[in-house]
Design a protein around this motif. Structure first.
Motif, short mmCIF file in Angstrom:
data_model
loop_
_atom_site.label_atom_id
_atom_site.label_comp_id
_atom_site.label_asym_id
_atom_site.label_seq_id
_atom_site.Cartn_x
_atom_site.Cartn_y
_atom_site.Cartn_z
N ARG A 6 -2.51 28.53 -0.96
CA ARG A 6 -3.94 28.85 -1.06
C ARG A 6 -4.09 30.35 -1.22
N GLU A 49 -14.92 30.22 -5.10
CA GLU A 49 -14.32 29.29 -4.14
C GLU A 49 -13.07 29.91 -3.54
N SER A 52 -8.46 28.88 -2.22
CA SER A 52 -8.23 27.78 -3.16
C SER A 52 -6.78 27.69 -3.59
N GLN A 56 -7.23 23.68 -7.57
CA GLN A 56 -8.67 23.78 -7.34
C GLN A 56 -9.31 24.80 -8.28
#
Length: 93
Positions: A6, A49, A52, A56
């Motif tokens: 992430r 976002e 992520s 994603q």
């Protein structure tokens, strides 16, 4: 490719768009980076976002751009994210 990683954008940077080039001044390092597509778009998606995965971000970017084969596009996004991490512009969560 590690799809589980992430990422989030380091907020210690200021961007300036000049036609096809984006200049990104990173306050922490004192360096200015010149970027072209798709890097600014990836950074914008991270703003949209945070925290992520590459998959994603692919889903976000796919809404606006034709990215081609998903598996290859995700691998390329991941490679860009790793490069941006090495520069200190993106951090792993």
């Amino acid at each position: 490719m590690t799809a589980e990683r992430r990422y989030h954008r380091d907020k210690d940077a200021v961007a300036c768009v000049l036609e096809d080039i984006t200049l990104l001044y990173h306050r922490a390092s004192g360096q200015t980076h010149m970027m072209i597509s798709p890097v600014p778009e990836i950074l914008d998606a991270l703003d949209e976002e945070a925290d992520s995965t590459a998959a994603q971000l692919h889903a976000l970017l796919e809404r606006h751009y034709d990215l081609g084969e998903p598996e290859q596009a995700i691998a390329e996004i991941e490679a860009h994210l790793e490069s941006l991490t090495a520069l200190g512009l993106v951090c792993r969560s």
